[in-house]
Design a protein around this motif. Structure first.
Motif, PDB file in Angstrom:
ATOM      1  N   VAL A 112      32.379  41.536  52.524  1.00 53.68           N
ATOM      2  CA  VAL A 112      33.016  42.509  51.740  1.00 53.68           C
ATOM      3  C   VAL A 112      32.951  42.158  50.267  1.00 53.68           C
ATOM      4  CG1 VAL A 112      35.273  43.476  51.461  1.00 53.68           C
ATOM      5  CG2 VAL A 112      34.558  42.993  53.649  1.00 53.68           C
ATOM      6  N   THR A 113      32.962  43.447  49.570  1.00 53.37           N
ATOM      7  CA  THR A 113      33.261  43.072  48.071  1.00 53.37           C
ATOM      8  C   THR A 113      34.271  43.953  47.791  1.00 53.37           C
ATOM      9  OG1 THR A 113      30.817  42.581  47.667  1.00 53.37           O
ATOM     10  CG2 THR A 113      32.218  43.030  45.786  1.00 53.37           C
ATOM     11  N   LEU A 114      35.284  43.527  47.010  1.00 53.48           N
ATOM     12  CA  LEU A 114      36.478  44.247  46.572  1.00 53.48           C
ATOM     13  C   LEU A 114      36.401  44.435  44.954  1.00 53.48           C
ATOM     14  CD1 LEU A 114      39.378  45.475  46.833  1.00 53.48           C
ATOM     15  CD2 LEU A 114      40.087  43.209  46.633  1.00 53.48           C
ATOM     16  N   VAL A 115      36.184  45.651  44.531  1.00 61.61           N
ATOM     17  CA  VAL A 115      36.478  45.705  43.196  1.00 61.61           C
ATOM     18  C   VAL A 115      37.632  46.666  42.759  1.00 61.61           C
ATOM     19  CG1 VAL A 115      34.935  46.946  41.194  1.00 61.61           C
ATOM     20  CG2 VAL A 115      33.818  45.989  43.182  1.00 61.61           C
ATOM     21  N   ALA A 116      38.297  46.101  42.019  1.00 65.84           N
ATOM     22  CA  ALA A 116      39.637  46.556  41.174  1.00 65.84           C
ATOM     23  C   ALA A 116      39.899  46.574  39.756  1.00 65.84           C
ATOM     24  CB  ALA A 116      40.883  45.706  42.209  1.00 65.84           C
ATOM     25  N   GLY A 117      39.979  47.566  39.214  1.00 59.35           N
ATOM     26  CA  GLY A 117      39.920  47.826  37.744  1.00 59.35           C
ATOM     27  C   GLY A 117      39.059  46.799  36.966  1.00 59.35           C
ATOM     28  N   ALA A 118      39.694  46.189  36.209  1.00 52.04           N
ATOM     29  CA  ALA A 118      38.898  45.239  35.364  1.00 52.04           C
ATOM     30  C   ALA A 118      38.488  43.890  35.641  1.00 52.04           C
ATOM     31  CB  ALA A 118      39.322  45.184  33.839  1.00 52.04           C
ATOM     32  N   MET A 119      39.127  43.542  36.756  1.00 53.43           N
ATOM     33  CA  MET A 119      39.052  42.126  37.333  1.00 53.43           C
ATOM     34  C   MET A 119      37.472  42.032  37.964  1.00 53.43           C
ATOM     35  SD  MET A 119      41.291  42.071  40.647  1.00 53.43           S
ATOM     36  CE  MET A 119      40.507  41.077  42.034  1.00 53.43           C
ATOM     37  N   SER A 120      37.096  40.761  37.941  1.00 50.46           N
ATOM     38  CA  SER A 120      35.701  40.644  38.396  1.00 50.46           C
ATOM     39  C   SER A 120      35.726  40.856  40.181  1.00 50.46           C
ATOM     40  CB  SER A 120      35.280  38.903  38.427  1.00 50.46           C
ATOM     41  OG  SER A 120      35.391  38.875  37.152  1.00 50.46           O
ATOM     42  N   PRO A 121      34.588  41.221  40.728  1.00 48.97           N
ATOM     43  CA  PRO A 121      34.559  41.646  42.016  1.00 48.97           C
ATOM     44  C   PRO A 121      35.003  40.321  42.786  1.00 48.97           C
ATOM     45  CG  PRO A 121      32.712  42.638  41.046  1.00 48.97           C
ATOM     46  CD  PRO A 121      33.331  41.397  39.862  1.00 48.97           C
ATOM     47  N   VAL A 122      35.717  40.587  43.830  1.00 47.79           N
ATOM     48  CA  VAL A 122      35.805  39.373  44.791  1.00 47.79           C
ATOM     49  C   VAL A 122      35.033  39.723  46.134  1.00 47.79           C
ATOM     50  CG1 VAL A 122      37.932  38.503  46.136  1.00 47.79           C
ATOM     51  CG2 VAL A 122      38.348  39.560  43.873  1.00 47.79           C
ATOM     52  N   SER A 123      34.656  38.658  46.572  1.00 52.01           N
ATOM     53  CA  SER A 123      33.848  38.588  47.920  1.00 52.01           C
ATOM     54  C   SER A 123      34.750  38.232  49.011  1.00 52.01           C
ATOM     55  CB  SER A 123      32.491  37.747  47.583  1.00 52.01           C
ATOM     56  OG  SER A 123      31.704  38.368  46.726  1.00 52.01           O
ATOM     57  N   LEU A 124      34.643  38.506  49.906  1.00 49.72           N
ATOM     58  CA  LEU A 124      35.426  37.914  51.346  1.00 49.72           C
ATOM     59  C   LEU A 124      34.212  38.073  52.457  1.00 49.72           C
ATOM     60  CD1 LEU A 124      38.613  40.369  50.605  1.00 49.72           C
ATOM     61  CD2 LEU A 124      38.270  37.774  50.349  1.00 49.72           C
ATOM     62  N   PRO A 125      34.543  37.053  53.529  1.00 53.82           N
ATOM     63  CA  PRO A 125      33.585  37.154  54.693  1.00 53.82           C
ATOM     64  C   PRO A 125      34.165  38.250  55.658  1.00 53.82           C
ATOM     65  CG  PRO A 125      35.016  35.192  54.417  1.00 53.82           C
ATOM     66  CD  PRO A 125      35.652  35.951  53.333  1.00 53.82           C
ATOM     67  N   LEU A 126      35.509  38.414  55.762  1.00 52.64           N
ATOM     68  CA  LEU A 126      35.834  39.412  56.742  1.00 52.64           C
ATOM     69  C   LEU A 126      37.349  39.916  56.093  1.00 52.64           C
ATOM     70  CD1 LEU A 126      36.212  37.428  59.916  1.00 52.64           C
ATOM     71  CD2 LEU A 126      34.592  39.307  59.413  1.00 52.64           C
ATOM     72  N   TRP A 127      37.180  41.141  56.587  1.00 49.40           N
ATOM     73  CA  TRP A 127      38.457  42.101  55.951  1.00 49.40           C
ATOM     74  C   TRP A 127      39.024  42.841  57.112  1.00 49.40           C
ATOM     75  CZ3 TRP A 127      39.396  47.351  55.109  1.00 49.40           C
ATOM     76  CH2 TRP A 127      40.569  47.623  54.172  1.00 49.40           C
TER      77      TRP A 127
END
Length: 143
Positions: A112-127
């Motif tokens: 998973v990649t989470l993109v929220a506003g101006a912050m850098s994308p966050v990668s997660l193995p499971l969500w």
């Protein structure tokens, strides 16, 4: 003061409402649950931003979650490895009287990649997330 002025209407009964999940997304997840090896790339719109990854069925998510819990070290690590199955067993017992054909209420993704506003994308193995919180979705990932 008249007697009729002292009578106020009875308050209406409280009604608890919950956002309804998208029926097509629920049916897509139900279809993925039938084959534990299946997955589809999906992009979700959530109140906090954009999320994309591979949507997987509950059983596949549970197996991958259990595998990641087995990598945890320290006291109690053995208990953590059994946790996903323990949770499912408790849920099955609570729902024993309910309809087995109930539509899913949760969505599970991996890589998973989470993109929220101006912050850098966050990668997660499971969500794992509540389907009622998904406001939009599309097959595929952003390019």
């Amino acid at each position: 003061m008249s007697a009729s002025a002292d009578i106020s209407p009875a308050p209406a009964a409280a009604v608890i409402t919950e956002p309804l999940p998208d029926l097509q997304l629920q049916l897509l997840i139900q279809l993925l649950d039938q084959d534990p090896r299946s997955s589809l790339p999906l992009t979700l719109t959530l109140p906090g931003g954009l999320l994309h990854g591979d949507v997987i069925g509950h059983e596949q998510w549970k197996a991958e979650w259990a595998r990641s819990l087995r990598q945890v070290e320290g006291e109690g690590a053995n208990l953590l490895a059994e946790f996903p199955e323990t949770v499912d067993q408790g849920v099955r017992e609570l729902r024993a009287e309910e309809d087995v054909n109930r539509l899913p209420r949760w969505i599970h993704l991996r890589d998973v990649t989470l993109v929220a506003g101006a912050m850098s994308p966050v990668s997660l193995p499971l969500w794992r997330g509540r389907l009622a919180d998904v406001s939009g979705w599309a097959l595929g990932r952003p390019q």
